[in-house]
Scaffold this motif. Structure first.
Motif, PDB file in Angstrom:
ATOM      1  N   HIS A 203     -17.012 -28.312  26.408  1.00  0.00           N
ATOM      2  CA  HIS A 203     -17.450 -29.464  25.474  1.00  0.00           C
ATOM      3  C   HIS A 203     -16.476 -29.623  23.979  1.00  0.00           C
ATOM      4  CE1 HIS A 203     -20.136 -30.268  28.337  1.00  0.00           C
ATOM      5  NE2 HIS A 203     -20.046 -28.663  28.265  1.00  0.00           N
ATOM      6  N   GLY A 204     -15.612 -29.063  23.858  1.00  0.00           N
ATOM      7  CA  GLY A 204     -15.066 -29.221  22.472  1.00  0.00           C
ATOM      8  C   GLY A 204     -15.857 -28.543  21.174  1.00  0.00           C
ATOM      9  N   LEU A 205     -16.041 -27.821  21.327  1.00  0.00           N
ATOM     10  CA  LEU A 205     -16.660 -26.737  20.826  1.00  0.00           C
ATOM     11  C   LEU A 205     -16.313 -25.301  20.606  1.00  0.00           C
ATOM     12  CD1 LEU A 205     -20.334 -26.784  21.842  1.00  0.00           C
ATOM     13  CD2 LEU A 205     -19.509 -28.112  19.863  1.00  0.00           C
ATOM     14  N   ALA A 206     -14.968 -25.595  20.149  1.00  0.00           N
ATOM     15  CA  ALA A 206     -13.707 -24.141  20.387  1.00  0.00           C
ATOM     16  C   ALA A 206     -12.754 -24.833  19.864  1.00  0.00           C
ATOM     17  CB  ALA A 206     -14.037 -23.593  20.728  1.00  0.00           C
ATOM     18  N   PRO A 207     -11.700 -24.039  18.737  1.00  0.00           N
ATOM     19  CA  PRO A 207     -10.389 -24.722  19.018  1.00  0.00           C
ATOM     20  C   PRO A 207      -9.597 -25.049  20.672  1.00  0.00           C
ATOM     21  CG  PRO A 207     -11.441 -23.083  17.281  1.00  0.00           C
ATOM     22  CD  PRO A 207     -11.418 -23.258  18.423  1.00  0.00           C
ATOM     23  N   LYS A 208      -8.640 -25.633  20.783  1.00  0.00           N
ATOM     24  CA  LYS A 208      -7.905 -25.722  21.518  1.00  0.00           C
ATOM     25  C   LYS A 208      -6.938 -24.442  22.446  1.00  0.00           C
ATOM     26  CE  LYS A 208      -8.303 -30.628  22.818  1.00  0.00           C
ATOM     27  NZ  LYS A 208     -10.071 -30.446  23.469  1.00  0.00           N
TER      28      LYS A 208
ATOM     29  N   GLU B  29      -4.712 -21.298  22.136  1.00  0.00           N
ATOM     30  CA  GLU B  29      -5.427 -19.627  22.408  1.00  0.00           C
ATOM     31  C   GLU B  29      -6.230 -18.770  20.773  1.00  0.00           C
ATOM     32  OE1 GLU B  29      -2.477 -17.128  23.450  1.00  0.00           O
ATOM     33  OE2 GLU B  29      -4.410 -15.964  24.982  1.00  0.00           O
ATOM     34  N   GLY B  30      -4.765 -19.221  20.096  1.00  0.00           N
ATOM     35  CA  GLY B  30      -5.553 -18.077  18.799  1.00  0.00           C
ATOM     36  C   GLY B  30      -6.819 -18.793  18.514  1.00  0.00           C
ATOM     37  N   GLY B  31      -7.551 -20.636  18.605  1.00  0.00           N
ATOM     38  CA  GLY B  31      -8.560 -20.605  17.186  1.00  0.00           C
ATOM     39  C   GLY B  31      -9.940 -20.041  18.404  1.00  0.00           C
ATOM     40  N   ARG B  32      -9.577 -20.109  20.106  1.00  0.00           N
ATOM     41  CA  ARG B  32     -10.245 -19.834  20.998  1.00  0.00           C
ATOM     42  C   ARG B  32     -10.843 -18.294  20.748  1.00  0.00           C
ATOM     43  NH1 ARG B  32      -9.234 -18.568  26.022  1.00  0.00           N
ATOM     44  NH2 ARG B  32      -7.111 -19.474  25.811  1.00  0.00           N
ATOM     45  N   LEU B  33      -9.960 -17.325  20.511  1.00  0.00           N
ATOM     46  CA  LEU B  33     -10.327 -16.514  20.052  1.00  0.00           C
ATOM     47  C   LEU B  33     -10.612 -15.524  18.815  1.00  0.00           C
ATOM     48  CD1 LEU B  33      -6.858 -14.236  21.284  1.00  0.00           C
ATOM     49  CD2 LEU B  33      -8.702 -14.592  22.506  1.00  0.00           C
TER      50      LEU B  33
ATOM     51  N   TYR C 284     -16.989 -26.227   8.096  1.00  0.00           N
ATOM     52  CA  TYR C 284     -17.923 -25.310   9.358  1.00  0.00           C
ATOM     53  C   TYR C 284     -16.886 -24.174   8.807  1.00  0.00           C
ATOM     54  CZ  TYR C 284     -20.294 -29.082  10.916  1.00  0.00           C
ATOM     55  OH  TYR C 284     -21.866 -29.939  10.907  1.00  0.00           O
ATOM     56  N   LEU C 285     -16.780 -23.730   9.639  1.00  0.00           N
ATOM     57  CA  LEU C 285     -16.874 -21.875   9.842  1.00  0.00           C
ATOM     58  C   LEU C 285     -15.066 -22.196   9.527  1.00  0.00           C
ATOM     59  CD1 LEU C 285     -17.085 -19.060   9.473  1.00  0.00           C
ATOM     60  CD2 LEU C 285     -18.223 -18.851  12.168  1.00  0.00           C
ATOM     61  N   THR C 286     -14.425 -22.815  11.509  1.00  0.00           N
ATOM     62  CA  THR C 286     -13.148 -22.321  10.861  1.00  0.00           C
ATOM     63  C   THR C 286     -12.634 -23.755  10.764  1.00  0.00           C
ATOM     64  OG1 THR C 286     -13.541 -22.925  13.614  1.00  0.00           O
ATOM     65  CG2 THR C 286     -13.835 -20.389  13.493  1.00  0.00           C
ATOM     66  N   GLY C 287     -13.265 -24.754  10.483  1.00  0.00           N
ATOM     67  CA  GLY C 287     -12.387 -25.807  10.250  1.00  0.00           C
ATOM     68  C   GLY C 287     -13.117 -27.032  10.515  1.00  0.00           C
TER      69      GLY C 287
ATOM     70  N   LYS D 133     -13.933 -28.903  11.991  1.00  0.00           N
ATOM     71  CA  LYS D 133     -14.914 -29.474  13.169  1.00  0.00           C
ATOM     72  C   LYS D 133     -16.043 -28.214  13.905  1.00  0.00           C
ATOM     73  CE  LYS D 133     -13.940 -30.870  17.223  1.00  0.00           C
ATOM     74  NZ  LYS D 133     -13.614 -31.504  18.364  1.00  0.00           N
ATOM     75  N   ALA D 134     -17.122 -28.634  13.971  1.00  0.00           N
ATOM     76  CA  ALA D 134     -18.194 -27.033  14.343  1.00  0.00           C
ATOM     77  C   ALA D 134     -18.084 -26.669  15.375  1.00  0.00           C
ATOM     78  CB  ALA D 134     -19.123 -27.882  14.141  1.00  0.00           C
ATOM     79  N   THR D 135     -18.406 -24.841  15.370  1.00  0.00           N
ATOM     80  CA  THR D 135     -18.524 -24.842  16.973  1.00  0.00           C
ATOM     81  C   THR D 135     -19.712 -23.745  17.137  1.00  0.00           C
ATOM     82  OG1 THR D 135     -17.541 -22.486  15.769  1.00  0.00           O
ATOM     83  CG2 THR D 135     -15.272 -24.147  16.287  1.00  0.00           C
ATOM     84  N   TYR D 136     -19.365 -23.328  17.992  1.00  0.00           N
ATOM     85  CA  TYR D 136     -20.651 -22.490  18.518  1.00  0.00           C
ATOM     86  C   TYR D 136     -21.116 -21.281  17.515  1.00  0.00           C
ATOM     87  CZ  TYR D 136     -17.972 -19.389  20.979  1.00  0.00           C
ATOM     88  OH  TYR D 136     -16.270 -18.691  21.287  1.00  0.00           O
ATOM     89  N   GLY D 137     -19.723 -21.236  17.368  1.00  0.00           N
ATOM     90  CA  GLY D 137     -20.254 -19.734  16.215  1.00  0.00           C
ATOM     91  C   GLY D 137     -21.379 -20.747  15.038  1.00  0.00           C
ATOM     92  N   ASP D 138     -20.266 -21.768  14.174  1.00  0.00           N
ATOM     93  CA  ASP D 138     -21.651 -22.215  12.823  1.00  0.00           C
ATOM     94  C   ASP D 138     -23.250 -22.565  13.943  1.00  0.00           C
ATOM     95  OD1 ASP D 138     -19.480 -22.880  11.541  1.00  0.00           O
ATOM     96  OD2 ASP D 138     -18.340 -24.070  13.030  1.00  0.00           O
ATOM     97  N   PHE D 139     -23.247 -22.796  14.992  1.00  0.00           N
ATOM     98  CA  PHE D 139     -24.908 -23.649  15.122  1.00  0.00           C
ATOM     99  C   PHE D 139     -25.447 -22.191  15.212  1.00  0.00           C
ATOM    100  CE2 PHE D 139     -23.004 -26.528  18.110  1.00  0.00           C
ATOM    101  CZ  PHE D 139     -22.021 -27.158  17.446  1.00  0.00           C
TER     102      PHE D 139
END
Lengths: 235, 235
Positions: free
Chosen positions: A81-86, A88-92, A158-161, A163-169
């Motif tokens: 759902h686009g709530l994490a970077p695309k 691998e490094g961003g996702r981890l 947001y925390l990683t850039g 775009k918002a991720t689930y970590g922000d929520f």
């Protein structure tokens, strides 16, 4: 695909991190145990012992998959759902932050249950008081200071850039929960984490989150959840 | 690529789950903090605050990536070294089990540190005794019973099938650790988990693991780690 979320029906608890992600994504889902007969369905899923039986709620049914462990569910939803970077490094990286939030959530729980999850709070009040002191003196500054510094350094919304991720929520939920459980302590502490409070407000203002928070799908905090308000612990 | 593992140099701790995976995979890695100047290098990495700074060790440098949180490192290594299934569902399942092991590891730590990680054991002996009772009466049967049942049900050599995953190595470490910390209690308990003991033995016999365990790369258990032997807690 309509997801099925399985979690205790009367608390926010660990299920809330999943609910926030599903709600922001506008994903279709059933909060199964909150419907009539839902608790029985949840227990049956856990007892069935076929496929990938979860150790504990929350778990998510996504088509044929049954996924347990909060951070693992978010790993799955984030990619979809686009709530994490695309990358691998961003996702981890987002997952790493979520696992650090997971550790913090357990320490929040331990403030009222230091002698273990199977005993009542009333049977561990003295130990809870000591653990809560240590939590606010040492652990909250370390955890929230870490996230605050990340926010200050990256200079993004947001925390990683950008775009918002689930970590922000999840961080939004941490701020909400600490405010509920420890209003006095949190009020004193908040001036040290302006970035985090700002992030909290930005998450709360996202249209889907805003709509969710004012709906009856959002369960109120209470003393069966992770964040519990006990007056004697909030001095 | 030669990995760099960063972890406290004198304990197995959470780093051990990563070491076991690296060793079984025959991966080239430096256990950085155990070399001269390594501790300074580790602290510098944590203070640098660029890129993806970890909250705490262990963290793994893999080329340009710096990955923190034990289970997250294993998620990364599992995909790269055939230590997890190739399907998304299989990968999430092993990760889910690893996160459940992560929860157990924290509860092991809490047996000697129920009032929090910042206080000495000596300052929380009474609480440790209570927590340890609850741990062995309620939590160990629940956690190890869960894994035992999975092993009994799938009828395979390993936790998720015919191939070993990082989750199997972690369960090996759990058995080793409980035997070290609580020899009396564990001896009584082991008859309830024959599948898990069998799995432990099978992991220990894998050539690379076997070589590792008898090498000086394997740090001995001690009372600074997660699994600590305190006579008064092992009754």
């Amino acid at each position: 695909m309509r997801y099925e979320l399985y979690y205790w029906p009367s608390i926010q608890g660990r299920g809330e991190y999943v609910r926030l992600a599903l709600e922001d994504a506008g994903a279709a889902y059933a909060d199964v145990a909150r419907d009539a007969g839902g608790m029985a369905a949840m227990m049956a899923m856990m007892d069935a012992r076929t496929g990938t039986p979860p150790f504990a709620p929350p778990f998510l049914k996504a088509g044929k998959l049954v996924i347990g462990q909060t951070a693992n569910i978010l790993l799955y939803l984030g990619a979809r759902h686009g709530l994490a970077p695309k990358t691998e490094g961003g996702r981890l990286w987002v997952h790493q932050l979520q696992l650090t939030i997971t550790d913090l959530v357990l320490e929040v729980h331990d403030t009222h249950h230091p002698l273990g999850p199977s005993l009542y709070y009333e049977d561990q009040r003295g130990a809870a008081k000591k653990r809560t002191e240590e939590f606010w003196n040492e652990r909250v500054p370390k955890y929230l200071g870490y996230f605050e510094q990340l926010l200050q350094e990256n200079g993004s919304a947001y925390l990683t850039g950008r775009k918002a991720t689930y970590g922000d929520f999840s961080l939004f939920q941490i701020v909400e929960g600490l405010r509920y459980a420890f209003p006095k302590r949190m009020k004193r502490f908040e001036r040290k984490i302006p970035g985090l409070i700002d992030l909290h407000d930005r998450v709360a203002a996202r249209p889907n989150i805003k709509a969710y928070l004012s709906s009856d799908r959002r369960i109120a905090f209470n003393e069966d959840g992770i964040f519990r308000h006990y007056k004697e612990l909030d001095v």
